[in-house]
Design a protein around this motif. Structure first.
Motif, mmCIF file in Angstrom:
data_model
loop_
_atom_site.group_PDB
_atom_site.id
_atom_site.type_symbol
_atom_site.label_atom_id
_atom_site.label_comp_id
_atom_site.label_asym_id
_atom_site.label_seq_id
_atom_site.Cartn_x
_atom_site.Cartn_y
_atom_site.Cartn_z
ATOM 1 N N ALA A 35 58.598 36.836 54.265
ATOM 2 C CA ALA A 35 59.973 36.728 53.786
ATOM 3 C C ALA A 35 60.157 37.361 52.423
ATOM 4 N N SER A 36 59.128 37.449 51.621
ATOM 5 C CA SER A 36 59.273 37.867 50.236
ATOM 6 C C SER A 36 58.711 39.257 49.985
ATOM 7 N N ALA A 37 59.534 40.113 49.391
ATOM 8 C CA ALA A 37 59.086 41.441 48.991
ATOM 9 C C ALA A 37 58.293 41.394 47.694
ATOM 10 N N HIS A 38 58.067 40.210 47.191
ATOM 11 C CA HIS A 38 57.274 40.015 45.978
ATOM 12 C C HIS A 38 55.772 40.015 46.301
ATOM 13 N N HIS A 39 55.418 39.707 47.525
ATOM 14 C CA HIS A 39 54.019 39.554 47.917
ATOM 15 C C HIS A 39 53.523 40.771 48.699
ATOM 16 N N SER A 40 52.323 41.227 48.340
ATOM 17 C CA SER A 40 51.701 42.343 49.042
ATOM 18 C C SER A 40 50.672 41.830 50.044
ATOM 19 N N ARG A 41 50.453 42.610 51.098
ATOM 20 C CA ARG A 41 49.412 42.297 52.073
ATOM 21 C C ARG A 41 48.080 42.949 51.734
ATOM 22 N N ILE A 42 48.013 43.684 50.648
ATOM 23 C CA ILE A 42 46.759 44.336 50.264
ATOM 24 C C ILE A 42 45.674 43.285 50.061
ATOM 25 N N GLU A 43 44.528 43.504 50.681
ATOM 26 C CA GLU A 43 43.402 42.585 50.576
ATOM 27 C C GLU A 43 42.339 43.196 49.665
ATOM 28 N N VAL A 44 41.939 42.452 48.636
ATOM 29 C CA VAL A 44 40.938 42.936 47.690
ATOM 30 C C VAL A 44 39.702 42.053 47.779
ATOM 31 N N THR A 45 38.548 42.663 48.018
ATOM 32 C CA THR A 45 37.282 41.933 48.089
ATOM 33 C C THR A 45 36.261 42.611 47.184
ATOM 34 N N GLN A 46 35.366 41.817 46.606
ATOM 35 C CA GLN A 46 34.322 42.384 45.755
ATOM 36 C C GLN A 46 33.159 42.832 46.626
ATOM 37 N N VAL A 47 32.742 44.073 46.429
ATOM 38 C CA VAL A 47 31.670 44.675 47.218
ATOM 39 C C VAL A 47 30.320 44.483 46.543
ATOM 40 N N SER A 48 30.276 44.644 45.229
ATOM 41 C CA SER A 48 29.012 44.524 44.505
ATOM 42 C C SER A 48 29.279 44.110 43.074
ATOM 43 N N GLY A 49 28.197 43.669 42.411
ATOM 44 C CA GLY A 49 28.311 43.214 41.035
ATOM 45 C C GLY A 49 28.213 41.706 40.942
ATOM 46 N N PRO A 50 28.024 41.176 39.725
ATOM 47 C CA PRO A 50 27.865 39.732 39.547
ATOM 48 C C PRO A 50 29.100 38.960 39.960
ATOM 49 N N THR A 51 28.875 37.798 40.566
ATOM 50 C CA THR A 51 29.987 36.964 41.026
ATOM 51 C C THR A 51 29.998 35.584 40.394
ATOM 52 N N ASN A 52 28.994 35.280 39.559
ATOM 53 C CA ASN A 52 28.948 33.957 38.949
ATOM 54 C C ASN A 52 29.096 34.070 37.439
ATOM 55 N N GLY A 53 29.198 32.917 36.773
ATOM 56 C CA GLY A 53 29.359 32.903 35.330
ATOM 57 C C GLY A 53 30.789 33.197 34.924
ATOM 58 N N ASP A 54 31.023 33.197 33.616
ATOM 59 C CA ASP A 54 32.353 33.490 33.086
ATOM 60 C C ASP A 54 32.701 34.950 33.327
ATOM 61 N N ARG A 55 33.889 35.171 33.901
ATOM 62 C CA ARG A 55 34.349 36.532 34.170
ATOM 63 C C ARG A 55 35.834 36.643 33.834
ATOM 64 N N GLY A 56 36.295 37.852 33.687
ATOM 65 C CA GLY A 56 37.710 38.071 33.400
ATOM 66 C C GLY A 56 38.116 39.485 33.754
ATOM 67 N N SER A 192 31.805 38.074 31.109
ATOM 68 C CA SER A 192 32.191 37.929 29.714
ATOM 69 C C SER A 192 31.128 38.545 28.808
ATOM 70 N N THR A 193 31.551 38.902 27.600
ATOM 71 C CA THR A 193 30.658 39.573 26.663
ATOM 72 C C THR A 193 29.978 38.540 25.774
ATOM 73 N N ALA A 194 28.952 37.888 26.300
ATOM 74 C CA ALA A 194 28.222 36.853 25.548
ATOM 75 C C ALA A 194 27.017 37.498 24.879
ATOM 76 N N ILE A 195 27.190 37.991 23.655
ATOM 77 C CA ILE A 195 26.112 38.695 22.968
ATOM 78 C C ILE A 195 25.116 37.713 22.368
ATOM 79 N N GLN A 196 23.907 38.208 22.118
ATOM 80 C CA GLN A 196 22.893 37.442 21.405
ATOM 81 C C GLN A 196 22.725 38.032 20.011
ATOM 82 N N VAL A 197 22.586 37.169 19.012
ATOM 83 C CA VAL A 197 22.455 37.631 17.633
ATOM 84 C C VAL A 197 21.252 36.956 16.981
ATOM 85 N N LYS A 198 20.709 37.639 15.982
ATOM 86 C CA LYS A 198 19.613 37.093 15.193
ATOM 87 C C LYS A 198 19.825 37.530 13.747
ATOM 88 N N PRO A 199 19.932 36.655 12.781
ATOM 89 C CA PRO A 199 19.825 35.186 12.868
ATOM 90 C C PRO A 199 20.945 34.579 13.715
#
Length: 340
Positions: A35-56, A192-199
């Motif tokens: 009913a709504s022209a606001h919604h697309s039928r395009i389906e997006v799936t992840q093929v490769s790459g990390p799927t866990n942890g913080d992402r954005g 996410s960009t979780a860098i390590q630093v020293k000190p």
């Protein structure tokens, strides 16, 4: 009963997703999606790459670049349109034309009556007989995920029209693999960009702070976007290429001087700090020149992702680079002498 042309006038300036019935209009379930022209039928799936942890999602480095605002896509088979028109009949017959009442739909798509619209050219659209039942194909309509950004009323504005199966209409704003690749741009989820630093507790004025990321964390992320019933698809890939450090103060030096730390062949960034490295210059890092006074510095770490695509017709290319940034507090102390 309102005429189709009068109702089109009434609704022409109102976003499709802002007009509802029973508060459920635009819900992506059952006939509401159709009913709504606001919604697309395009389906997006992840093929490769990390799927866990913080992402954005990434932000395009080209601030003037935007995904396509609209395109056409198949909505109903003849049987689906018959069911919708005779059992619901409330929804968008075009990107800017809403018909509310089954008779409006049956008049045009069942009984062959012409429809008068505002934004289509020509403004009178020839009707169909019995929903084209017995024919193999789909009725197509314009789709705009965010109609508020679509200032040009001529774009994707045709009243829902017939296309034979296995074909993509030869009209302006017809979807292409690049359309799907650009649509998928904001659907890519990168770590996410979780860098390590020293000190890792307090940095010291005039002594380098080492920055690195472990190998393997930043891998390419690939997503596939497909538009059902068209044979069109595209794969969009985001590849990490650099880390940029912004110290959070002008009183600092970065390594390298540009603040851009390249990604090593094994997926790591920079070099981990080891005991005895205090006198060395890090390949990726910061030297703060003044101590913090109360509030810590806000170190911003941004990964640049190089984004490319390939499509079902053999086409492909590059899209604007994307960035994903995180910030962390850096406290810097000043001491009179340092014993190594």
């Amino acid at each position: 009963m309102m005429s189709a042309s009068f109702l089109a006038v009434l609704l022409s300036s109102v976003p499709a997703d802002a007009i509802g019935h029973g508060g459920t209009y635009g819900n992506a379930k059952g006939t509401e999606l159709s009913a709504s022209a606001h919604h697309s039928r395009i389906e997006v799936t992840q093929v490769s790459g990390p799927t866990n942890g913080d992402r954005g999602t990434v932000s395009a480095t080209d601030v003037n670049w935007k995904p396509p605002p609209c395109w056409y896509e198949p909505v109903f088979s003849p049987a689906q349109l018959k069911n919708f028109a005779e059992n619901d009949g409330d929804g968008d017959v075009g990107l800017r034309d809403g018909w509310y009442g089954s008779k409006l739909w049956t008049d045009h798509f069942k009984d062959g009556k012409d429809a008068t619209t505002i934004f289509t050219t020509p403004s009178t659209v020839k009707g169909y007989k019995n929903y084209n039942l017995g024919k193999d194909g789909y009725f197509w309509r314009g789709v705009a995920p965010d109609l508020s950004t679509l200032d040009d009323t001529s774009l994707c504005s045709r009243l829902m029209f017939w296309v034979d199966a296995g074909k993509v209409p030869d009209v302006p704003d017809a979807p292409t693999p690049k359309t799907l690749a650009e649509y998928a741009y904001n659907k890519i989820k990168v770590p996410s960009t979780a860098i390590q630093v020293k000190p890792d507790t307090k940095s010291t004025v005039n002594l380098p702070t080492w920055v690195w990321l472990d190998k393997g964390r930043f891998q390419a992320v690939k997503v596939r976007a497909e538009l059902p019933d068209t044979g069109l698809w595209a794969e969009t890939t985001a590849k990490p290429v650099a880390l940029h450090l912004a110290p959070g103060t002008s009183d600092a030096e970065t390594y390298p001087a540009s603040g851009d730390c390249t990604i090593n062949d094994d997926g790591s960034i920079g070099t981990p700090y080891e005991k005895g490295d205090a006198d060395k210059t890090p390949s990726c890092g910061i030297t703060y020149l003044h101590a913090t006074n109360g509030a810590p510095y806000r170190l911003k770490a941004s990964i640049t992702w190089q984004i490319s695509w390939k499509g079902s017709d053999g086409s492909g290319g590059d899209l604007p680079d994307g960035t994903f940034a995180t910030t962390q507090d850096m406290t810097v102390q000043e001491i009179q002498s340092v014993n190594r």
